[in-house]
Design a protein around this motif. Structure first.
Motif, mmCIF file in Angstrom:
data_model
loop_
_atom_site.group_PDB
_atom_site.id
_atom_site.type_symbol
_atom_site.label_atom_id
_atom_site.label_comp_id
_atom_site.label_asym_id
_atom_site.label_seq_id
_atom_site.Cartn_x
_atom_site.Cartn_y
_atom_site.Cartn_z
ATOM 1 N N ARG A 248 -14.409 2.826 -0.438
ATOM 2 C CA ARG A 248 -13.624 4.044 -0.706
ATOM 3 C C ARG A 248 -12.694 4.362 0.454
ATOM 4 N NH1 ARG A 248 -15.740 8.156 -4.514
ATOM 5 N NH2 ARG A 248 -14.718 9.582 -3.085
ATOM 6 N N ARG A 249 -13.158 4.120 1.664
ATOM 7 C CA ARG A 249 -12.325 4.409 2.840
ATOM 8 C C ARG A 249 -11.175 3.424 2.969
ATOM 9 N NH1 ARG A 249 -17.107 5.951 7.083
ATOM 10 N NH2 ARG A 249 -17.356 8.102 6.374
ATOM 11 N N ARG A 250 -11.378 2.183 2.498
ATOM 12 C CA ARG A 250 -10.319 1.169 2.570
ATOM 13 C C ARG A 250 -9.294 1.327 1.463
ATOM 14 N NH1 ARG A 250 -14.605 -2.705 3.434
ATOM 15 N NH2 ARG A 250 -14.403 -3.168 1.237
ATOM 16 N N THR A 251 -9.700 1.872 0.323
ATOM 17 C CA THR A 251 -8.799 2.020 -0.814
ATOM 18 C C THR A 251 -7.882 3.204 -0.574
ATOM 19 O OG1 THR A 251 -10.522 1.162 -2.262
ATOM 20 C CG2 THR A 251 -8.675 2.311 -3.314
ATOM 21 N N PRO A 252 -6.561 2.952 -0.498
ATOM 22 C CA PRO A 252 -5.658 4.067 -0.263
ATOM 23 C C PRO A 252 -5.611 4.986 -1.487
ATOM 24 C CG PRO A 252 -4.422 2.049 -0.634
ATOM 25 C CD PRO A 252 -5.884 1.684 -0.612
ATOM 26 N N VAL A 253 -5.574 6.256 -1.202
ATOM 27 C CA VAL A 253 -5.448 7.247 -2.257
ATOM 28 C C VAL A 253 -3.978 7.490 -2.507
ATOM 29 C CG1 VAL A 253 -5.998 9.625 -2.916
ATOM 30 C CG2 VAL A 253 -7.619 8.295 -1.548
#
Length: 179
Positions: free
Chosen positions: A167-172
């Protein structure tokens, strides 16, 4: 509802009034922390509801998959191992991924997982095996449950933290720059 000066602990316990932050903390002395004021009835209701569901599922599994006298207590073993995994995974989500909430941890961690897993039945099953002179089965059950429960807990934490890392690696996406 809480006021600006009330705080709620992670387990849903209401803390005594906290001192409001001032723009010049060196000018206004901060009072010492006050003791907790007690658990809220709604948090107790969440624990009870989770406990009812977890205990009911464990009971139904015991009826569906009974253990013959002298046999390895596979149902209790499976319940405790799956509960260890579920609790570890859940706590990563509750503490590190999901937004803070008053009821999820008491409902699912304390209530459901607490009633679903069972230390007492683990010990009673082991005692029955020892009393029936099934020493090897009792020893494997005790040590196997402990080792497998620890491994399941470790796996739950690892899976939860992998989800967190992903989740932290996936850009929002920024909705302001969407086409």
């Amino acid at each position: 509802m809480t006021s600006e000066t009330e705080a709620i602990d992670a387990d849903g316990t209401q803390l005594a009034d906290a001192a409001p932050a001032t723009s010049a903390p060196h000018l206004a002395p901060q009072p010492a922390a006050k003791p907790r004021t007690g658990v809220q009835p709604t948090v107790l209701a969440a624990i009870a509801a989770g406990g009812f569901a977890g205990g009911l599922i464990r009971y139904e599994l015991g009826l569906a998959f009974p253990t013959a006298p002298g046999a390895f207590p596979a149902t209790t073993f499976a319940v405790n191992v799956s509960g260890s995994f579920a609790l570890a995974l859940l706590l990563v989500f509750v503490l590190e991924i999901w937004p803070p909430t008053r009821y999820v941890r008491p409902l699912l961690a304390v209530g459901f997982c607490g009633a679903y897993t069972t230390f007492s039945t683990w010990m009673v099953d082991a005692d029955r095996l020892f009393a029936a002179h099934h020493y090897a089965t009792a020893a494997w059950y005790l040590l196997g449950s402990l080792a497998t429960g620890l491994a399941a807990t470790s796996l739950g934490l690892t899976v939860g933290r992998a989800v967190l890392a992903r989740r932290r690696r996936t850009p929002v996406p920024d909705p302001r720059t969407a086409p």
